[in-house]
Write an enzyme that holds these catalytic residues in place. Structure first.
Site, PDB file in Angstrom:
ATOM      1  CE1 TYR A 267      -3.530  -2.587   0.629  1.00  0.00           C
ATOM      2  CE2 TYR A 267      -4.620  -0.576   1.348  1.00  0.00           C
ATOM      3  CZ  TYR A 267      -4.689  -1.892   0.945  1.00  0.00           C
ATOM      4  OH  TYR A 267      -5.906  -2.510   0.855  1.00  0.00           O
TER       5      TYR A 267
ATOM      6  CE  LYS B 187       1.761 -17.584  -3.045  1.00  0.00           C
ATOM      7  NZ  LYS B 187       0.913 -18.763  -3.179  1.00  0.00           N
TER       8      LYS B 187
ATOM      9  CG  ASP C 256      -2.082 -19.977  -1.945  1.00  0.00           C
ATOM     10  OD1 ASP C 256      -1.576 -19.978  -0.813  1.00  0.00           O
ATOM     11  OD2 ASP C 256      -1.545 -20.543  -2.921  1.00  0.00           O
TER      12      ASP C 256
ATOM     13  CG  ASP D 229      -8.135  -4.603   1.666  1.00  0.00           C
ATOM     14  OD1 ASP D 229      -9.095  -4.160   2.323  1.00  0.00           O
ATOM     15  OD2 ASP D 229      -8.056  -4.513   0.424  1.00  0.00           O
TER      16      ASP D 229
ATOM     17  CG  ASP E 198     -13.711  -6.870   1.953  1.00  0.00           C
ATOM     18  OD1 ASP E 198     -13.446  -6.225   2.985  1.00  0.00           O
ATOM     19  OD2 ASP E 198     -14.131  -6.335   0.905  1.00  0.00           O
TER      20      ASP E 198
HETATM   21  C1  IPM Z   1     -10.377  -1.233   4.157  1.00  0.00           C
HETATM   22  C2  IPM Z   1     -10.600  -0.560   2.835  1.00  0.00           C
HETATM   23  C3  IPM Z   1      -9.437   0.370   2.544  1.00  0.00           C
HETATM   24  C4  IPM Z   1      -8.179  -0.478   2.468  1.00  0.00           C
HETATM   25  C5  IPM Z   1      -9.607   1.229   1.293  1.00  0.00           C
HETATM   26  C6  IPM Z   1     -10.853   2.072   1.361  1.00  0.00           C
HETATM   27  C7  IPM Z   1      -8.405   2.082   1.030  1.00  0.00           C
HETATM   28  O1  IPM Z   1     -10.790  -1.502   1.837  1.00  0.00           O
HETATM   29  O2  IPM Z   1     -10.235  -0.522   5.163  1.00  0.00           O
HETATM   30  O3  IPM Z   1     -10.350  -2.467   4.185  1.00  0.00           O
HETATM   31  O4  IPM Z   1      -7.883  -1.057   1.420  1.00  0.00           O
HETATM   32  O5  IPM Z   1      -7.481  -0.546   3.469  1.00  0.00           O
HETATM   33 MG    MG Z   2     -10.920  -3.471   2.512  1.00  0.00          MG
END
Ligand code: IPM
Ligand code: MG
Length: 348
Positions: free
Chosen positions: A118, A165, A197, A221, A225
């Protein structure tokens, strides 16, 4: 801290998500100096959410709302992003995963937040045809979050899984080395390693095997999700972003601007982020009141459409009002169900 000064600082606990987006649009700047200053004079920050499809679909955009958030994380030194993932009993049937797989899942993800790909050097060649993003980590960056993850494991199931990884990436090999060294200081905590993975697969095959997941920025990240599927909706996942000096609390989801004006965005992740904020100040009873109220809303189907198969008219603000009512009247068993579903005050 002097009481007087403390009171002054408490006034500054703020919510800045919408402000960031407005700043990008109007001034072509990511974030105002004034906003930083308010954040820096705050004990904690409650962050809304960020993102806009207008920028998502324009790869040539020079300025994006996300840059404001990343800058804020970096400048405030918020190196540890803590994301709890839990399967709520009342939502087990909402997850696309089978009940027997997710029941009892209780994971906490420690995602490194201010390093890695990042924030590494980004390059785009002059002809625009070659691009790179550097993934770089220092021992120090790995050490400080690793200690937090191990300490968390000590008050949980005593298990840390490092997701990396290391079969491919040099930076991941450094993570393995450093984390294994630190693990020796925590003899009561078991350490496991998993390639990302495989971790992505294990998370939905057998999430109960995890207690604390420790990982670098981008893997964290992505898998957080994925992990939100266990809870039934990404609209439920809260997070704390902690540094040595500052702390920010933010839902893991984006801004969901497609929901603007429709009242369908799930407010629970933001509300649970506020509970994490209270925990941070050791206001654990108050945080518990919020979590109990959220559980009650889930149990009684007072939820936005992403989770609600029973009622179709419960809006974002109705959910918020209900949770507020329950927080104010935690022992009130006389909730008026007709009113809940009409979206009126729930207390009789
Ligand atoms: C998160 C989001 C952020 C990230 C974005 C909005 C930059 O996806 O907080 O998970 O990738 O960290
Ligand atoms: Mg995110």
């Amino acid at each position: 801290m002097e009481n007087k000064e403390k009171n002054k600082r408490e006034e500054y606990v703020i919510k800045i998500g919408p402000l960031l987006k407005a700043v990008v649009d109007e001034q072509r700047r990511m974030i105002k100096e004034a906003t930083y200053n308010i954040c820096k004079s705050s004990d904690a920050i409650l962050f809304g959410a960020i993102g806009d499809p207008k920028y998502d679909n324009d790869p040539s955009a020079k300025i994006r709302p996300e840059q404001g958030l990343l800058k804020l994380r970096k400048e405030l030194g918020l190196f540890a992003n803590i994301r709890p993932v839990k399967a709520y009993e009342t939502l087990l049937s909402k997850s696309p995963l089978k009940r027997k797989i997710i029941e009892g899942t209780d994971i906490i993800i420690y995602r490194e937040l201010t390093g890695g790909i990042y924030f590494g050097k980004k390059k785009l060649s002059d002809d625009g045809n070659t691009a790179s993003d550097l993934c770089e980590y220092s021992r120090y960056e790995i050490e400080r979050i690793t200690h937090l993850a191990f300490k968390a494991a000590q008050s949980r199931q005593h298990k840390v899984t490092l997701v990396d990884k290391a079969n491919v990436l040099e930076s991941s090999r450094l993570w393995r080395k450093v984390v294994a060294e630190i693990a020796a200081q925590y003899s009561d905590v078991e350490l496991n390693f998993l390639f990302v993975d495989n971790a992505a697969m294990q998370l939905i095959l057998n999430p109960k095997q995890f207690d604390v997941i420790l990982t670098e920025n981008m893997f964290g990240d992505i898998i957080s999700d994925e992990a939100s599927v266990i809870g039934g909706s990404i609209g439920l996942l809260a997070s704390a972003s902690i540094g040595d000096k500052y702390a920010m609390f933010e839902p893991i989801h984006g801004s969901y601007s497609q929901a603007k004006g429709k009242g369908i965005a799930n407010p629970i992740a933001s509300i649970l982020s506020a509970a994490m904020l209270l925990d941070h100040f050791k206001l654990n009873d108050e945080a518990e009141l919020i979590r109990d109220a959220v559980e009650k809303s889930l149990k009684l189907h007072v939820t936005t459409p992403d989770l609600n198969t029973k009622y179709d008219n419960i809006s974002t603000s109705k959910v918020g009002d209900f949770i507020e009512d329950v927080i104010n009247n935690p022992n009130d068993s006389n909730l008026n169900f007709t009113n809940i579903h009409l979206g009126q005050s729930t207390i009789i």
